[in-house]
Enzyme design. Structure first.
Site, PDB file in Angstrom:
ATOM      1  N   THR A   1      -2.492 -10.564  79.620  1.00 31.88           N
ATOM      2  CA  THR A   1      -3.234 -10.914  80.838  1.00 31.88           C
ATOM      3  C   THR A   1      -4.641 -10.333  80.838  1.00 31.88           C
ATOM      4  OG1 THR A   1      -1.205 -11.119  82.083  1.00 31.88           O
ATOM      5  CG2 THR A   1      -3.163 -10.667  83.376  1.00 31.88           C
TER       6      THR A   1
ATOM      7  N   THR B   1       1.387  -6.822  79.126  1.00 30.88           N
ATOM      8  CA  THR B   1       2.187  -5.716  79.674  1.00 30.88           C
ATOM      9  C   THR B   1       3.695  -5.933  79.531  1.00 30.88           C
ATOM     10  OG1 THR B   1       2.108  -6.685  81.889  1.00 30.88           O
ATOM     11  CG2 THR B   1       0.402  -5.058  81.341  1.00 30.88           C
ATOM     12  N   ASP B   2       4.127  -7.199  79.347  1.00 35.12           N
ATOM     13  CA  ASP B   2       5.581  -7.457  79.338  1.00 35.12           C
ATOM     14  C   ASP B   2       6.320  -6.706  78.225  1.00 35.12           C
ATOM     15  OD1 ASP B   2       5.092  -9.160  81.441  1.00 35.12           O
ATOM     16  OD2 ASP B   2       5.511 -11.011  80.351  1.00 35.12           O
TER      17      ASP B   2
END
Ligand code: ASP
Length: 324
Positions: free
Chosen positions: A13, A89-90
């Site tokens: 992101t 970030t996942d």
């Protein structure tokens, strides 16, 4: 002397934008972090390199190995003083822990990301990136293992986890907390990791599965995994480290076939241990040869088993590695 920092982009992101019409957040052909220059400390030289431009659900252990090898190669070749990696970030915690276990250089390595894409109001990417550069350039960050920096906090790769789907304070280290904070002046540490856990690997070839235990779980999925001839299984067990009694047959089928089964708890605080003596309890699981892990979450125990299996299949040795 000016410190040299290497900035490696992998996507996420932090490098995506939101479509004004549809609201969909997607990567563009060009990563905006590569094109828009950062204003940073004039005492630093920053080189940047785009290794991948992937959403982090697309990152695999093979990408992690490529990243680890790239860091070791380029840091020794060009004498970098620190490395910052931007990442979705996942799966950021998995890549961070993989690097923590496998990268050999001891210069600071910091991973960061963002919860809001580059053109959203309150975008946290540029700020997290600047904070991470401050940490990577700090002498205090040396020998602290791979670090994760977001939202003014410094976490260890081993303990940090993504806890919220959208909040910018998503990264936390349950039970332990951050080991430092980032202030306007730089990085400030208040704790140090007590041990190091390192492996030298040249491939990631093992198929390790992750299961979550639930009330009423039976042996079906364990039997299927045995038939699939997987190389290892991580089970997020109940509470202190127990499973429903109806899973025992399946667990035994795996351990009899010498497939390592590593137990972690589905509780996000505490350590799984062989405390309970009832049917399905930790005592019985330990007797079956199940390996108890020392406080890692399921996804990180999976990374560690994949890495460890590259050098040993010995169950005693695996057990002692999971005590670390
Ligand atoms: N889904 C995004 C990713 O992991 C989330 C993020 O980067 O924050 O690539």
């Amino acid at each position: 002397m000016k410190k040299k920092i290497l900035l490696i982009h992998t996507g996420g992101t932090i490098s995506m934008s939101e479509d004004e019409q549809t609201g969909a957040v997607t990567p563009g052909a060009k990563n905006p972090l590569v094109t828009s220059p950062l204003i940073v400390d004039p005492n630093l030289t920053i080189d940047s390199h785009e290794l991948f431009n992937l959403p982090s659900p697309h990152i695999t252990p093979k990408h992690m190995l490529k990243l680890a090898s790239f860091i070791d190669e380029v840091v020794s070749e060009k004498n970098y003083d620190g490395v910052v990696i931007t990442h979705g970030t996942d799966t950021l915690e998995e890549t961070a822990f993989f690097l923590d276990l496998t990268v050999q250089t001891n210069v600071p390595i910091v991973l960061t990301g963002a919860m809001r894409s580059s053109n959203e109001i309150g975008s946290d990417g540029p700020y997290n990136l600047l904070s991470s550069i401050k940490v990577a350039a700090s002498d205090e960050a040396i020998n602290k293992g791979v670090l994760v920096v977001l939202n003014d906090e410094i976490h260890t790769a081993k303990n940090v986890t993504k806890t919220h789907t959208s909040n910018i304070a998503t990264f936390q280290s349950p039970q332990y907390g951050p080991i430092g904070i980032v202030t306007k002046r730089g990085a400030s540490f208040h704790h140090s990791p007590v041990s190091e856990d390192k492996y030298r690997i040249h491939s990631v070839s093992k198929n390790v599965m992750l299961l979550k235990a639930f009330a009423g779980m039976d042996s079906t999925v364990f039997q299927l995994l045995k038939q699939m001839k997987v190389d290892g299984v991580i089970v997020e067990a109940l509470g202190q480290g127990n499973l429903p009694p109806s899973t025992i047959e399946g667990v035994k089928a795996l351990t009899d076939a010498k497939v390592p089964v590593v137990l972690v708890s589905r509780c996000f605080n505490g350590i799984a241990q062989d405390v309970y003596g009832y049917d399905g309890g930790g005592r019985q699981l330990k007797q079956l040869g199940v390996i108890f892990s020392n406080g890692l979450n399921g996804q990180k125990a999976r990374i560690k088993l994949m890495v460890a299996l590259e050098s040993t299949h010995d169950s005693q040795q695996l057990q002692s590695l999971f005590f670390k």
